[in-house]
Structure formats: C-alpha cells, structure tokens
Design a protein around this motif. Structure first.
Motif, PDB file in Angstrom:
ATOM      1  N   ASN A  30      40.170  37.395  32.985  1.00 46.70           N
ATOM      2  CA  ASN A  30      40.935  38.051  33.908  1.00 46.70           C
ATOM      3  C   ASN A  30      41.353  39.096  33.017  1.00 46.70           C
ATOM      4  O   ASN A  30      41.813  38.021  31.968  1.00 46.70           O
ATOM      5  N   TYR A  31      41.818  40.289  32.925  1.00 42.50           N
ATOM      6  CA  TYR A  31      42.977  40.828  31.338  1.00 42.50           C
ATOM      7  C   TYR A  31      42.290  41.141  29.872  1.00 42.50           C
ATOM      8  O   TYR A  31      42.452  41.160  29.128  1.00 42.50           O
ATOM      9  N   TYR A  32      41.013  40.148  29.843  1.00 40.93           N
ATOM     10  CA  TYR A  32      40.824  40.285  29.333  1.00 40.93           C
ATOM     11  C   TYR A  32      38.782  41.403  29.244  1.00 40.93           C
ATOM     12  O   TYR A  32      38.772  40.931  30.260  1.00 40.93           O
ATOM     13  N   ASN A  53      38.737  44.899  31.983  1.00 40.32           N
ATOM     14  CA  ASN A  53      39.282  44.174  33.381  1.00 40.32           C
ATOM     15  C   ASN A  53      39.269  45.388  33.861  1.00 40.32           C
ATOM     16  O   ASN A  53      38.794  44.917  35.060  1.00 40.32           O
ATOM     17  N   SER A  54      39.706  46.494  33.791  1.00 38.89           N
ATOM     18  CA  SER A  54      39.305  47.302  34.844  1.00 38.89           C
ATOM     19  C   SER A  54      37.945  48.213  35.037  1.00 38.89           C
ATOM     20  O   SER A  54      37.742  48.731  36.473  1.00 38.89           O
ATOM     21  N   ASN A  74      35.950  39.357  38.876  1.00 39.28           N
ATOM     22  CA  ASN A  74      36.651  38.999  38.660  1.00 39.28           C
ATOM     23  C   ASN A  74      37.328  37.715  39.328  1.00 39.28           C
ATOM     24  O   ASN A  74      37.625  36.551  39.379  1.00 39.28           O
ATOM     25  N   ARG A 100      41.345  40.574  24.187  1.00 34.97           N
ATOM     26  CA  ARG A 100      42.244  40.973  24.784  1.00 34.97           C
ATOM     27  C   ARG A 100      42.181  42.326  25.083  1.00 34.97           C
ATOM     28  O   ARG A 100      41.792  43.191  24.083  1.00 34.97           O
ATOM     29  N   ILE A 101      42.186  43.026  26.235  1.00 30.07           N
ATOM     30  CA  ILE A 101      42.125  43.901  26.808  1.00 30.07           C
ATOM     31  C   ILE A 101      41.111  45.311  26.506  1.00 30.07           C
ATOM     32  O   ILE A 101      40.190  45.534  26.909  1.00 30.07           O
TER      33      ILE A 101
END
Length: 123
Positions: A30-32, A53-54, A74, A100-101
């Motif tokens: 998550n968040y990656y 992540n979205s 997720n 990241r992101i």
C-alpha cells in the motif's frame, strides 16, 4: 527485509492466459506503485505495466495493450497481471517491483524486487 514474491507463471500455448501475482511477505504494498517487468534471454529488462496505490495504471509495451490487465487488491497486499492472448514473444521471466508513489517504466527507479517467475508461450 522486504520480499516480493511472484507466482502464476508457467508454460502456455499461444492464445492462452495466465495471471501473475505479486505479494509482499514482510511489508505492505500500500502507498507504493508496483510495476511488472520482463526480461527475455539476451535482452534488457523492460517495463510492462505499473499501477499506483490509487489504481492508476500504465502499460509501457504497446504490444500488451488490450491483452494485459494490471490490478491490485490492497486488502490482500497483492498486485496482479492478467495476461490474455499470449504470444511467443511474451516469453520471459516476469518480475514485480515497488517504488514510492509514482509509476515508472524504468527498472532502475525501483527499490525492491521479487525473484521472478518464468512465462513460456509455446506450442
């Protein structure tokens, strides 16, 4: 140490399907952003697809557009690559990786990798 584990590879005939999974054993995805890459014998590793992540996603290889679908769950800490209408030129070791992101098609921009899973498309 984070370990990403790919699964779902195998031998399939042209036109067949496989679903690859990428799971994180010791940390969250998550968040990656998570990318799928592949490397055929004698070729450089190339970015195939990536998902944030979205759920925003990109395909970096024109030939997989319309055939491959990347998705993530997720809650299960897992990212999938559904591969349909497989062709012999899809034969490669497939890797997942996280960063990241943001997504990127450049493997050098990813920090953590799995060990890879072999996909062979042959009659």
């Amino acid at each position: 140490q984070l370990q990403l584990v790919e699964s779902g590879g195998g031998l399939v005939q042209p036109g067949g399907s496989l679903r690859l999974s990428c799971a994180a054993s010791t940390a969250t995805l998550n968040y990656y952003a998570v990318g799928w890459f592949r490397q055929a014998p004698g070729k450089q590793r190339e970015g195939v697809s990536c998902i944030t992540n979205s759920g925003a996603f990109w395909h970096y290889v024109d030939s997989v557009k319309g055939r491959f679908t990347i998705s993530r769950d997720n809650a299960k800490n897992t990212v999938y690559l559904q591969m349909n209408s497989l062709k012999p030129e899809d034969t490669a070791v497939y890797y997942c990786a996280r960063r990241r992101i943001y997504c990127s098609g450049n493997p050098n921009e990813y920090d953590d990798w799995g060990q890879g899973t072999q996909v062979t498309v042959s009659s």
